[in-house]
Design a protein around this motif. Structure first.
Motif, PDB file in Angstrom:
ATOM      1  N   ASP A 145      -8.230  14.214  -6.921  1.00 40.58           N
ATOM      2  CA  ASP A 145      -8.762  14.798  -5.687  1.00 40.58           C
ATOM      3  C   ASP A 145      -7.723  15.643  -4.975  1.00 40.58           C
ATOM      4  O   ASP A 145      -7.965  16.100  -3.841  1.00 40.58           O
ATOM      5  N   ASP A 146      -6.566  15.881  -5.606  1.00 38.57           N
ATOM      6  CA  ASP A 146      -5.550  16.717  -4.972  1.00 38.57           C
ATOM      7  C   ASP A 146      -5.341  18.040  -5.706  1.00 38.57           C
ATOM      8  O   ASP A 146      -4.342  18.720  -5.502  1.00 38.57           O
ATOM      9  N   ILE A 147      -6.291  18.405  -6.577  1.00 38.96           N
ATOM     10  CA  ILE A 147      -6.399  19.749  -7.134  1.00 38.96           C
ATOM     11  C   ILE A 147      -7.772  20.268  -6.739  1.00 38.96           C
ATOM     12  O   ILE A 147      -8.773  19.586  -6.964  1.00 38.96           O
ATOM     13  N   PRO A 148      -7.871  21.447  -6.133  1.00 43.19           N
ATOM     14  CA  PRO A 148      -9.185  21.966  -5.738  1.00 43.19           C
ATOM     15  C   PRO A 148     -10.143  21.983  -6.923  1.00 43.19           C
ATOM     16  O   PRO A 148      -9.751  22.294  -8.054  1.00 43.19           O
ATOM     17  N   ALA A 149     -11.408  21.663  -6.665  1.00 41.05           N
ATOM     18  CA  ALA A 149     -12.395  21.534  -7.736  1.00 41.05           C
ATOM     19  C   ALA A 149     -12.496  22.804  -8.572  1.00 41.05           C
ATOM     20  O   ALA A 149     -12.583  22.747  -9.807  1.00 41.05           O
ATOM     21  N   ALA A 150     -12.473  23.951  -7.930  1.00 44.55           N
ATOM     22  CA  ALA A 150     -12.591  25.209  -8.673  1.00 44.55           C
ATOM     23  C   ALA A 150     -11.411  25.395  -9.618  1.00 44.55           C
ATOM     24  O   ALA A 150     -11.568  25.869 -10.754  1.00 44.55           O
ATOM     25  N   ASP A 151     -10.217  25.016  -9.161  1.00 42.78           N
ATOM     26  CA  ASP A 151      -9.029  25.134 -10.016  1.00 42.78           C
ATOM     27  C   ASP A 151      -9.096  24.154 -11.188  1.00 42.78           C
ATOM     28  O   ASP A 151      -8.757  24.501 -12.325  1.00 42.78           O
TER      29      ASP A 151
ATOM     30  N   LEU B 110     -12.813  14.048 -15.033  1.00 44.66           N
ATOM     31  CA  LEU B 110     -11.490  14.175 -14.424  1.00 44.66           C
ATOM     32  C   LEU B 110     -11.565  14.290 -12.909  1.00 44.66           C
ATOM     33  O   LEU B 110     -10.679  13.797 -12.193  1.00 44.66           O
ATOM     34  N   SER B 111     -12.615  14.913 -12.399  1.00 40.18           N
ATOM     35  CA  SER B 111     -12.726  15.074 -10.946  1.00 40.18           C
ATOM     36  C   SER B 111     -12.918  13.732 -10.240  1.00 40.18           C
ATOM     37  O   SER B 111     -12.664  13.630  -9.026  1.00 40.18           O
ATOM     38  N   LEU B 112     -13.345  12.709 -10.974  1.00 40.14           N
ATOM     39  CA  LEU B 112     -13.438  11.376 -10.391  1.00 40.14           C
ATOM     40  C   LEU B 112     -12.061  10.761 -10.160  1.00 40.14           C
ATOM     41  O   LEU B 112     -11.904   9.843  -9.359  1.00 40.14           O
ATOM     42  N   TYR B 113     -11.059  11.272 -10.879  1.00 40.11           N
ATOM     43  CA  TYR B 113      -9.706  10.730 -10.802  1.00 40.11           C
ATOM     44  C   TYR B 113      -8.734  11.657 -10.082  1.00 40.11           C
ATOM     45  O   TYR B 113      -7.624  11.241  -9.742  1.00 40.11           O
TER      46      TYR B 113
ATOM     47  N   ALA C  39       0.821  -1.212   0.000  1.00 40.88           N
ATOM     48  CA  ALA C  39       0.000   0.000   0.000  1.00 40.88           C
ATOM     49  C   ALA C  39       0.851   1.256   0.000  1.00 40.88           C
ATOM     50  O   ALA C  39       0.435   2.311  -0.493  1.00 40.88           O
ATOM     51  N   ALA C  40       2.085   1.169   0.518  1.00 45.86           N
ATOM     52  CA  ALA C  40       2.940   2.351   0.589  1.00 45.86           C
ATOM     53  C   ALA C  40       3.315   2.874  -0.790  1.00 45.86           C
ATOM     54  O   ALA C  40       3.721   4.025  -0.938  1.00 45.86           O
ATOM     55  N   GLU C  41       3.201   2.031  -1.802  1.00 47.83           N
ATOM     56  CA  GLU C  41       3.583   2.433  -3.154  1.00 47.83           C
ATOM     57  C   GLU C  41       2.454   3.157  -3.878  1.00 47.83           C
ATOM     58  O   GLU C  41       2.630   3.589  -5.010  1.00 47.83           O
ATOM     59  N   ARG C  42       1.288   3.292  -3.257  1.00 42.80           N
ATOM     60  CA  ARG C  42       0.176   4.010  -3.887  1.00 42.80           C
ATOM     61  C   ARG C  42       0.445   5.508  -3.853  1.00 42.80           C
ATOM     62  O   ARG C  42       0.976   6.042  -2.883  1.00 42.80           O
ATOM     63  N   LYS C  43       0.076   6.196  -4.924  1.00 42.97           N
ATOM     64  CA  LYS C  43       0.364   7.633  -5.030  1.00 42.97           C
ATOM     65  C   LYS C  43      -0.871   8.383  -5.478  1.00 42.97           C
ATOM     66  O   LYS C  43      -1.795   7.809  -6.041  1.00 42.97           O
ATOM     67  N   ARG C  44      -0.860   9.695  -5.248  1.00 46.36           N
ATOM     68  CA  ARG C  44      -1.962  10.547  -5.671  1.00 46.36           C
ATOM     69  C   ARG C  44      -1.671  11.111  -7.057  1.00 46.36           C
ATOM     70  O   ARG C  44      -0.561  11.005  -7.578  1.00 46.36           O
ATOM     71  N   PHE C  45      -2.684  11.741  -7.638  1.00 39.98           N
ATOM     72  CA  PHE C  45      -2.601  12.130  -9.043  1.00 39.98           C
ATOM     73  C   PHE C  45      -1.431  13.064  -9.345  1.00 39.98           C
ATOM     74  O   PHE C  45      -0.689  12.851 -10.316  1.00 39.98           O
ATOM     75  N   CYS C  46      -1.277  14.128  -8.572  1.00 38.41           N
ATOM     76  CA  CYS C  46      -0.243  15.107  -8.915  1.00 38.41           C
ATOM     77  C   CYS C  46       1.169  14.544  -8.799  1.00 38.41           C
ATOM     78  O   CYS C  46       2.094  15.040  -9.450  1.00 38.41           O
TER      79      CYS C  46
END
Length: 482
Positions: A68-74, A63-66, A13-20
């Motif tokens: 979650d580390d960029i604010p929705a408005a941005d 894209l917002s489904l994928y 699980a430690a190898e999982r990363k976020r989108f950005c």
């Protein structure tokens, strides 16, 4: 939403990363490609809610489904900045037009470089600029192109703050127009490198440099090829748009959300059609995904026989649909990962060991292979130069429509897999002017040229010729990063 490598060992699980994180990283450190842990699901009600959204807002919803580390408005602002009629020529962005009964062309080539790669690359450029500014960092993009990725990336990244592009291409293997689009750019942050080899050599170099983790981190190397998940994710959007347009024109069950459509995709590196696979996994009602190849038929061979057999440079044909002159389909690993139950260790064995040892692997006796045509709805076909000429001429004579060579491969193969009552959408690849010589051979006249590209072949060229050697590319990057 977290992402894992196609070669990740189970339970890490430690190898999982976020989108950005994966946006700037490209290839995973273990040599695999990133995919989301799970595909977000949409249902008939969601599809109906999305049906009438403008393209930019549809892109935001998907894209917002994928992300979650960029604010929705941005994120919404980035989508609306990217997908405009000014950039893509029409308010529909990817308009669908009927060719013949049950067969449609989806126009994906109205962007700045006249190829479907603009659809994702324009978004990627804006995402890179946003995230780099947020971090106060720079990125050196290393890419490989067989024709259209390079110009799409360079036009998307030119002038972007904090970004340099080092784009490799096979020397002499692109059309004169494609070469001129890239090599005529004089921007200081754009570097064109012509490799003495074929596209697969370029792609191997990108992977080799990305796998040199010390060099990658020192020089902040990222990718824009479809090995970067963000590219493929952006391409998912136009499958939804094509579906909505095709079913809006249908009768009967179109408004119930159960009407199915099929897509035919000219394919060399499997990125474009892999986006269709992702859309299907999300719940988009796709019946068949039809893979259309040219004489370089590695993918067609797999879907017919279950054998994936890469070819070397000497056995990669130079054809009149050059963007598909590929014998090692990078994105294919993503599909096989899903096909084999997301077993990262098995994927590593197949793509690292078996391909490295014998250049092929055989899934024909694996029960999963039947799922390729069953649960995953894949079929395939092959087109030759003579087929392209015949299809281009027939399309021009019967429908007063000029299509490019790759789209012609798609139309030819699509006709072999059409089913009554199921709309077939062929994804357009590029505008015909990019392959003018073959178009003129087929119909006797040159294709129309957008005014802004008049005389592009005569502009001064800026390109460096280097051997097919990763170390040579690394030296060039090091010498040009200031």
């Amino acid at each position: 939403m977290l992402y894992l490598s196609t070669r990740a060992a189970s339970g890490k699980a430690a190898e999982r990363k976020r989108f950005c994180e994966i946006l700037l990283e490209g290839l995973a450190p273990d040599g695999g490609l990133y995919l989301p842990e799970t595909y977000p699901q949409v249902n008939a009600a969601t599809l109906e809610q999305w049906r009438k959204l403008p393209y930019a807002d549809l892109a935001f919803e998907i894209l917002s489904l994928y992300i979650d580390d960029i604010p929705a408005a941005d994120l919404k602002a980035i989508c609306r900045k990217t997908y405009t009629a000014e950039v893509f020529g029409t308010k529909e962005i990817v308009p669908l037009r009927p060719l013949e009964a049950g067969l449609y062309l989806q126009a994906l080539s109205n962007g700045p470089t006249l190829a479907f790669k603009d659809m994702a690359m324009q978004l990627l450029g804006n995402l890179f600029e946003y995230e780099l500014a947020r971090r106060g960092e720079e990125l050196n993009i290393l890419g490989a192109t067989s024709g259209d990725t390079g110009s799409a990336a360079e036009y998307a990244m030119r002038g972007k703050k904090g970004v340099r592009v080092f784009m490799t291409s096979p020397k002499g293997r692109m059309s004169p127009f494609q070469q001129a689009q890239m090599f005529s750019l004089q921007d200081a942050n754009i570097h064109n490198i012509a490799i003495e080899g074929v596209f697969d050599d370029c792609q191997d170099i990108v992977k080799a440099v990305s796998n040199d983790l010390e060099f990658k981190r020192r020089y902040k190397i990222g990718t824009v090829n479809s090995i970067n998940w963000a590219r493929l994710m952006a391409q998912v959007v136009y499958y939804f748009s094509g579906y909505f347009q095709a079913t809006a024109a249908s009768t009967g069950s179109a408004r119930t959300g159960i009407q199915k459509v099929s897509f035919t995709v000219p394919s060399g590196n499997f990125g474009n059609v892999c986006a269709g696979h992702v859309a299907r996994m999300m719940g988009l009602p796709i019946d068949r995904l039809v893979v259309a190849t040219n004489e370089n038929d590695v993918l067609d061979e797999f879907f017919r026989t279950g054998v994936y057999r890469v070819r070397g440079s000497a056995d990669t044909h130079e054809t009149s649909s050059p963007s598909m002159d590929i014998s090692k389909a990078s994105n294919f690993e993503r599909f096989v990962f899903d096909l084999l139950g997301r077993d990262g260790e098995k994927i590593r064995s197949l793509f690292h060991h078996e391909l490295g040892r014998q250049g092929s692997f055989d899934l024909s006796t694996d029960a999963a292979f039947d799922a390729a045509a069953g649960r995953y709805g894949f079929v395939s076909g092959k087109s030759t130069h003579d087929d392209r000429i015949d299809t281009i001429l027939d399309t021009y004579m019967r429908f007063d429509t000029i299509i490019d060579t790759h789209t012609a491969d798609g139309v030819k193969v699509a006709r072999q897999h059409m089913q009554a009552g199921v709309p077939m959408i062929v994804l357009e690849t590029a505008l015909p002017i990019k392959f003018a010589e073959t178009i003129e051979e087929a119909i006797g006249i040159p294709p129309p040229r957008p005014e802004k590209f008049d005389g592009i072949e005569d502009l001064p060229k800026r390109v460096k010729i280097l051997p097919a050697n990763a170390a040579a590319i690394q030296r060039y990057i090091a010498d040009n990063v200031h």
